[in-house]
Design a protein around this motif. Sequence first.
Motif, PDB file in Angstrom:
ATOM      1  N   GLN A   1       5.688   7.707  -7.722  1.00  0.00           N
ATOM      2  CA  GLN A   1       5.189   8.633  -8.734  1.00  0.00           C
ATOM      3  C   GLN A   1       6.171   8.680  -9.894  1.00  0.00           C
ATOM      4  O   GLN A   1       7.327   8.268  -9.747  1.00  0.00           O
TER       5      GLN A   1
ATOM      6  N   PRO B   1       1.171  18.422   4.769  1.00  0.00           N
ATOM      7  CA  PRO B   1      -0.034  18.227   3.964  1.00  0.00           C
ATOM      8  C   PRO B   1      -0.643  19.570   3.572  1.00  0.00           C
ATOM      9  O   PRO B   1      -0.463  20.573   4.273  1.00  0.00           O
TER      10      PRO B   1
ATOM     11  N   ALA C   1       1.097   3.930  -3.108  1.00  0.00           N
ATOM     12  CA  ALA C   1       0.599   5.287  -2.872  1.00  0.00           C
ATOM     13  C   ALA C   1       1.659   6.352  -3.113  1.00  0.00           C
ATOM     14  O   ALA C   1       1.343   7.453  -3.591  1.00  0.00           O
ATOM     15  N   LEU C   2       2.912   6.055  -2.804  1.00  0.00           N
ATOM     16  CA  LEU C   2       3.942   7.086  -2.835  1.00  0.00           C
ATOM     17  C   LEU C   2       4.812   7.073  -4.082  1.00  0.00           C
ATOM     18  O   LEU C   2       5.502   8.065  -4.368  1.00  0.00           O
TER      19      LEU C   2
ATOM     20  N   LEU D   1      -1.528   8.445   3.821  1.00  0.00           N
ATOM     21  CA  LEU D   1      -0.851   8.283   2.533  1.00  0.00           C
ATOM     22  C   LEU D   1      -1.406   9.258   1.499  1.00  0.00           C
ATOM     23  O   LEU D   1      -0.649   9.847   0.718  1.00  0.00           O
ATOM     24  N   VAL D   2      -2.726   9.453   1.491  1.00  0.00           N
ATOM     25  CA  VAL D   2      -3.328  10.425   0.574  1.00  0.00           C
ATOM     26  C   VAL D   2      -2.798  11.831   0.872  1.00  0.00           C
ATOM     27  O   VAL D   2      -2.467  12.598  -0.042  1.00  0.00           O
ATOM     28  N   ALA D   3      -2.718  12.167   2.159  1.00  0.00           N
ATOM     29  CA  ALA D   3      -2.209  13.485   2.542  1.00  0.00           C
ATOM     30  C   ALA D   3      -0.758  13.671   2.112  1.00  0.00           C
ATOM     31  O   ALA D   3      -0.370  14.752   1.650  1.00  0.00           O
TER      32      ALA D   3
ATOM     33  N   GLU E   1       0.830  -1.206   0.000  1.00  0.00           N
ATOM     34  CA  GLU E   1       0.000   0.000   0.000  1.00  0.00           C
ATOM     35  C   GLU E   1       0.866   1.258   0.000  1.00  0.00           C
ATOM     36  O   GLU E   1       0.585   2.226  -0.720  1.00  0.00           O
TER      37      GLU E   1
ATOM     38  N   GLN F   1       0.648  12.300  -0.437  1.00  0.00           N
ATOM     39  CA  GLN F   1       0.717  12.432  -1.888  1.00  0.00           C
ATOM     40  C   GLN F   1       0.667  13.896  -2.325  1.00  0.00           C
ATOM     41  O   GLN F   1       1.287  14.281  -3.308  1.00  0.00           O
ATOM     42  N   GLY F   2      -0.085  14.707  -1.584  1.00  0.00           N
ATOM     43  CA  GLY F   2      -0.190  16.120  -1.932  1.00  0.00           C
ATOM     44  C   GLY F   2       0.669  17.030  -1.078  1.00  0.00           C
ATOM     45  O   GLY F   2       0.579  18.255  -1.186  1.00  0.00           O
TER      46      GLY F   2
ATOM     47  N   PRO G   1      -4.425   4.788   5.224  1.00  0.00           N
ATOM     48  CA  PRO G   1      -4.838   5.260   3.889  1.00  0.00           C
ATOM     49  C   PRO G   1      -4.973   6.784   3.827  1.00  0.00           C
ATOM     50  O   PRO G   1      -4.539   7.419   2.859  1.00  0.00           O
ATOM     51  N   GLY G   2      -5.563   7.383   4.860  1.00  0.00           N
ATOM     52  CA  GLY G   2      -5.721   8.830   4.878  1.00  0.00           C
ATOM     53  C   GLY G   2      -4.390   9.555   4.934  1.00  0.00           C
ATOM     54  O   GLY G   2      -4.191  10.573   4.252  1.00  0.00           O
TER      55      GLY G   2
END
Length: 309
Positions: free
Chosen positions: A33, A293, A30-31, A111-113, A26, A115-116, A108-109
């Motif tokens: 790119q 974030p 997620a990370l 990792l999303v944070a 995961e 990403q940005g 999961p949250g």
Amino acid sequence: MSKTLVILNAKAGTIADLGAERVRAEVDAALTQPGRDVDVLLCEGAKMAEAIRGAAAQKYDTVIVGAGDGTVSYAASVLCGTDITLGVLPLGTMNLLAYDIGLPRDLPGALVALQGAEPMRIDLATLNDRAFHGVSGIGFFSQMALAREQGRKTSGRVFGWFVALGKAVMRSGRLRLDIEVDGKRVSLDAYAALVTNNCFDGADWHRSRLDAGVLEVHVAEERGAFARVKAGADLLVQSWRGNPGIHSFTAERITINAVHRDRAWVATDGEVTRETMPLRYEIRRDALTLLMPPGAVQWQGKHVPESAA
């Protein structure tokens, strides 16, 4: 090609619950790119410290640590003054820094944070030249940390806090503290002192700035056992600024000396160590690049590295 090293504590509860390989996959997915390689390492203890120290030699430009505040603080001390960016995944017990900058507590949250997230230069504090990101305390606060550590495996989080509070009240005694704040000296009979990297001035233990260039020290005056319990409760609900027995000062340099004591237990970012007196604290401005974030309140007073501008 940019390189990111993700170091995960193999003993973290999230990893035990979800499984090491699932978490690794995961995080990697997620990370990773375009233009960025990601290596995910699961280890513990000394191996984590070794990996953090070796990041520069392996040409990583970003190190993301999935562990508790102590390991994150260690990473901050190693990366202090370098061009390597630190990221945080909240896999510990308190996750003070991750919580402070608004990272979600679930994997999961978070990792999303990340990403940005964008890099921001932040301050670090130092205790006797060793950098830390959050808080450092002696007396009652160090006894609380010791009691919480001792009861971590036998008590629930809330119940464990009350047990630790009781033990800390019984174990902590009066300290005659000589405190030098930017060259001005104050002497107090106290049972605790807490030094923070920048001011926890927001609700629920948040800092509105991580680059304001100040330390804040809170000294709890000795007024008996009941006052200690009240101060502990005030700290929990963040109402200590209205407590008349707690004196607060801001400065760039703070020296704390306990009269008639050569050494003292000090809790720094959750890790308790035996330190030689006096304790010398300083603020180091713009000492670390941290992945922040996009919704972090600290962006309101942002200081963006030139390389990221």
